[in-house]
Scaffold this motif. Structure first.
Motif, short mmCIF file in Angstrom:
data_model
loop_
_atom_site.label_atom_id
_atom_site.label_comp_id
_atom_site.label_asym_id
_atom_site.label_seq_id
_atom_site.Cartn_x
_atom_site.Cartn_y
_atom_site.Cartn_z
N ILE A 158 0.86 -1.19 0.00
CA ILE A 158 0.00 0.00 0.00
C ILE A 158 0.90 1.24 0.00
CG2 ILE A 158 -1.79 1.24 1.27
CD1 ILE A 158 -2.74 -1.43 2.38
N ASN A 162 2.57 10.43 -2.20
CA ASN A 162 3.71 11.32 -2.46
C ASN A 162 4.93 10.61 -3.03
OD1 ASN A 162 4.48 10.00 -0.05
ND2 ASN A 162 5.91 11.64 0.40
N PRO A 186 -1.92 1.76 -4.96
CA PRO A 186 -1.55 3.16 -4.81
C PRO A 186 -2.73 3.96 -4.30
CG PRO A 186 -1.76 2.58 -7.14
CD PRO A 186 -2.17 1.38 -6.35
N SER A 187 -2.43 5.15 -3.81
CA SER A 187 -3.49 6.07 -3.45
C SER A 187 -4.26 6.47 -4.70
CB SER A 187 -2.85 7.30 -2.81
OG SER A 187 -3.75 8.37 -2.79
N SER A 216 -7.03 2.90 -5.24
CA SER A 216 -8.28 2.99 -4.47
C SER A 216 -8.05 3.84 -3.24
CB SER A 216 -8.77 1.60 -4.06
OG SER A 216 -7.93 1.11 -3.03
N GLY A 221 -8.39 -0.44 0.03
CA GLY A 221 -7.23 -0.78 0.86
C GLY A 221 -7.60 -1.76 1.95
N GLU A 222 -8.74 -1.50 2.57
CA GLU A 222 -9.14 -2.38 3.66
C GLU A 222 -9.52 -3.77 3.13
OE1 GLU A 222 -10.98 -0.42 6.83
OE2 GLU A 222 -11.71 -2.28 7.75
N PHE A 235 2.96 -1.45 4.34
CA PHE A 235 2.23 -0.18 4.29
C PHE A 235 3.18 1.00 4.43
CE2 PHE A 235 0.31 3.33 6.76
CZ PHE A 235 -0.57 3.79 5.79
N GLY A 237 2.72 5.13 4.74
CA GLY A 237 1.72 6.19 4.85
C GLY A 237 1.75 6.79 6.24
N THR A 241 -3.49 5.95 9.74
CA THR A 241 -3.92 4.90 8.79
C THR A 241 -3.29 3.57 9.19
OG1 THR A 241 -3.91 6.59 7.08
CG2 THR A 241 -4.14 4.34 6.34
N GLU A 259 6.07 1.83 7.14
CA GLU A 259 7.01 2.95 6.91
C GLU A 259 6.15 4.19 7.06
OE1 GLU A 259 10.25 2.70 5.77
OE2 GLU A 259 10.34 0.56 5.34
N GLU A 395 3.42 16.26 12.45
CA GLU A 395 3.85 16.26 11.04
C GLU A 395 2.95 17.18 10.22
OE1 GLU A 395 3.29 12.68 8.61
OE2 GLU A 395 5.29 12.95 7.78
N LEU A 423 12.30 9.00 12.04
CA LEU A 423 12.57 8.49 10.69
C LEU A 423 14.00 8.86 10.23
CD1 LEU A 423 11.33 6.88 8.40
CD2 LEU A 423 10.43 8.99 7.45
P1 NAD Z 1 -2.28 7.87 4.17
O1 NAD Z 1 -1.94 7.17 5.42
O2 NAD Z 1 -3.46 8.78 4.16
O3 NAD Z 1 -2.54 6.85 2.97
C1 NAD Z 1 -1.55 5.91 2.59
C2 NAD Z 1 -2.20 4.80 1.78
O4 NAD Z 1 -3.11 4.09 2.61
C3 NAD Z 1 -3.03 5.29 0.58
O5 NAD Z 1 -2.86 4.39 -0.49
C4 NAD Z 1 -4.46 5.22 1.11
O6 NAD Z 1 -5.43 5.09 0.10
C5 NAD Z 1 -4.37 3.97 1.96
N1 NAD Z 1 -5.40 3.86 3.00
C6 NAD Z 1 -6.07 4.85 3.65
N2 NAD Z 1 -6.92 4.33 4.56
C7 NAD Z 1 -6.78 2.98 4.48
C8 NAD Z 1 -7.40 1.89 5.16
N3 NAD Z 1 -8.31 2.09 6.12
N4 NAD Z 1 -7.04 0.63 4.83
C9 NAD Z 1 -6.10 0.41 3.87
N5 NAD Z 1 -5.49 1.41 3.18
C10 NAD Z 1 -5.83 2.68 3.48
O7 NAD Z 1 -0.97 8.67 3.76
P2 NAD Z 1 -0.75 9.65 2.54
O8 NAD Z 1 -1.45 10.95 2.82
O9 NAD Z 1 -1.02 8.95 1.25
O10 NAD Z 1 0.85 9.86 2.63
C11 NAD Z 1 1.43 10.73 3.54
C12 NAD Z 1 2.00 10.00 4.73
O11 NAD Z 1 2.89 8.95 4.30
C13 NAD Z 1 2.87 10.92 5.60
O12 NAD Z 1 2.64 10.65 6.94
C14 NAD Z 1 4.28 10.53 5.19
O13 NAD Z 1 5.26 10.87 6.14
C15 NAD Z 1 4.14 9.06 5.00
N6 NAD Z 1 5.22 8.53 4.16
C16 NAD Z 1 6.17 7.73 4.75
C17 NAD Z 1 7.25 7.25 3.99
C18 NAD Z 1 8.33 6.38 4.60
O14 NAD Z 1 9.10 5.77 3.86
N7 NAD Z 1 8.44 6.29 5.92
C19 NAD Z 1 7.33 7.56 2.63
C20 NAD Z 1 6.34 8.37 2.07
C21 NAD Z 1 5.29 8.85 2.85
#
Ligand code: NAD
Length: 493
Positions: A158, A162, A186-187, A216, A221-222, A235, A237, A241, A259, A395, A423
């Motif tokens: 997932i 960004n 992907p998002s 999606s 995702g769920e 995962f 994000g 989440t 991550e 953040e 991180l």
């Molecule tokens: P997000 O947590 O909103 O979403 C991430 C992914 O999860 C998306 O594909 C989204 O559709 C999916 N998602 C959302 N709800 C879900 C659910 N209930 N079940 C399954 N999947 C679900 O994050 P974002 O806004 O897309 O990205 C920004 C975040 O990601 C920031 O916190 C950033 O720091 C983090 N990030 C971390 C890294 C790393 O390597 N540590 C790299 C890039 C981004």
């Protein structure tokens, strides 16, 4: 400095279906969504959104492909992954443009994401015919005791909006090298590059269904996380989440690697090259990708003896970065991702001003004029910020950073570690002893000395504390996608 949005490149043909079993799927159960280009705030495509039915179909197709994949010799699998690396190289310019369509990242950066993915594919291809297990003696017996690493079968990956191509490199490459089939989710905000990547995998000769791409939102995702046919979730994000995903994965006790976000500290010591430090931290901070990076150095600690000298250079670097059309090759700062992100980031700035978290020394506003319809925010710097404030602790994921003075090494380390995140951390110093001493004391998965965060496939990358549990890169990144089997053979029969 600003420029006009002139070149949306409406002629680019962006992929919009789901990619399952090597086919483009439309009419999906998750419906469709109008994708908005952040550079103009206008729709650029109508995309398919995966629902439960498409997840079922992808899981079935992935298991079939996995069986075929592991029937190939290691050399054949290695060569096919090298083909994917070649395809990423050859398609880098197009992938870069799609990346810009995805979330408005300037083209000066976006093709580099394809280059990063290519490097990871080349690196992990090399493991396929070299990664090996081990054997160890056992207590009291002369048995043969083998320890082997096996794929999970089908894994769900997932991705955040960004950096879909970064996830392709950091996670999809080792997952395939380990012998798995992948369902990449992907998002819905960044569907185009991952979809093109799926197509490239088939063109490179991977079995159809080995990489399925299902853009999606949370529902799709769920469905992926809860699917009993998906044996591991990776995962990337946000932390909130991750909590939902770990809860959903608990249903089948599916393992989850995470991550997550950051509030990364940069420590600028008085022996640093301040010119280099200022430029590096402006790009690593509010300028590069408009601060929308997990590795953003959003808290910059500066030794008080050089505070003013650093600030003069830093503000100069931040203010000279050209803002504008992300398709203009000279643009350095593009838009932030959406209207919602714009509102949220402006809210962070207003709150910081209201709470007197620090002094707003540059930025703070949305750009108007020719850029008014897109989501353009000025890179924003607050000075002499309270490290306990919301501005310094939560953040922001936007072009807003805090600069904070410190007196000595001990105070710098204490302030840097005073965060739920862990991180990245950055050190600017010319004293090698200090670099080692401080790096060891920082609670972060990666410490970059006199360098921006320069991800490479050889180095494990991931978080301490609430920045996640899991590593991408190196043998550690391969092990994320393998389960360990012991085979013990009795010798006394
Ligand atoms: P997000 O947590 O909103 O979403 C991430 C992914 O999860 C998306 O594909 C989204 O559709 C999916 N998602 C959302 N709800 C879900 C659910 N209930 N079940 C399954 N999947 C679900 O994050 P974002 O806004 O897309 O990205 C920004 C975040 O990601 C920031 O916190 C950033 O720091 C983090 N990030 C971390 C890294 C790393 O390597 N540590 C790299 C890039 C981004």
């Amino acid at each position: 400095m600003t420029s006009t949005v002139q070149s949306l490149a409406a002629t680019d043909n962006v992929p919009t279906g789901l990619f399952i079993g090597g086919d483009w799927v439309t009419g999906s159960s998750g419906g469709t969504l109008e994708h908005i280009f952040p550079g103009t705030g206008s729709p650029n495509a109508t995309i398919e959104i995966a629902g439960e039915a498409e997840v079922d179909r992808a899981v079935e197709s992935a298991w079939e492909a996995h069986r075929e994949w592991i029937s190939y010799t290691p050399e054949h699998r290695r060569d096919l992954l090298l083909n994917v690396a070649d395809a990423l190289r050859d398609d880098a310019e197009r992938l870069g443009r799609l990346n810009t369509h995805d979330f408005g990242v300037p083209t000066m950066m976006s093709a580099a994401h394809a280059g990063l993915a290519e490097k990871f594919f080349r690196y992990y291809a090399g493991y396929v015919d070299k990664a090996n297990g081990s054997s160890t003696p056992v207590a009291d017996k002369f048995d043969v005791n083998l320890i082997e690493h096996e794929p999970y079968g089908v894994v769900g990956i997932i991705a955040p909006w960004n950096g879909p191509l970064v996830v392709v490199g950091l996670n999809v490459a080792p997952a395939l090298a380990a012998g798995n089939a992948v369902i990449l989710k992907p998002s819905e905000i960044s569907p185009f590059t991952p979809l093109r990547f799926g197509e490239l995998c088939v063109q490179a000769g991977l079995p159809v269904g080995l990489v399925n791409v299902l853009p999606s939102g949370p529902e799709g995702g769920e469905a992926l996380v809860r699917h009993p046919g998906v044996k591991k979730i990776h995962f990337t994000g946000g932390g909130s989440t991750a909590q939902k995903i770990i809860t959903a994965a608990a249903h089948n006790l599916t393992p989850v690697a995470t991550e997550l976000g950051g509030k990364s500290a940069a420590l600028i010591f008085d022996d640093a090259n301040l010119d280099v430090a200022a430029v590096t931290m402006s790009f690593q901070g509010p300028v590069g990708q408009s601060g929308q990076s997990c590795a953003c150095s959003s808290r910059i600690f500066v030794q008080n003896t050089v505070y003013d000298a650093f600030m003069e250079r830093f503000i100069g670097a931040v203010e000279s970065a050209k803002i504008g059309d992300p398709f203009d090759p000279s643009t350095i700062v593009g838009p932030v991702v959406s209207q919602a992100a714009t509102n949220r980031i402006l809210g962070v700035i207003d709150r910081a001003v209201d709470e007197k978290a620090g002094e707003l020394v540059t930025g703070g506003k949305r750009l108007g004029g020719d850029l008014a319809s897109g989501y353009y925010l000025e890179p924003t710097v607050f000075s002499r910020v309270d490290n306990k404030s919301a501005l310094a602790q939560i953040e922001t994921f936007g072009p807003v950073v805090s600069v904070i003075p410190f007196a000595d090494e001990a105070e710098a380390i204490a302030l840097a570690n005073d965060s739920v995140y862990g991180l990245n951390a950055f050190i600017q110093t010319q004293n090698v002893g200090r670099a080692h001493r401080v790096a060891r004391k920082l609670e972060a998965g990666s410490v970059w000395v006199n360098r921006h965060s320069d991800l490479g496939p050889q180095s494990p990358y991931g978080g301490y504390k609430q920045s996640g549990a899991g590593r991408a890169g190196g043998i550690e990144g391969l092990h994320e996608f393998q389960q360990v089997k012991t085979i013990r053979i009795g010798m006394d029969f």
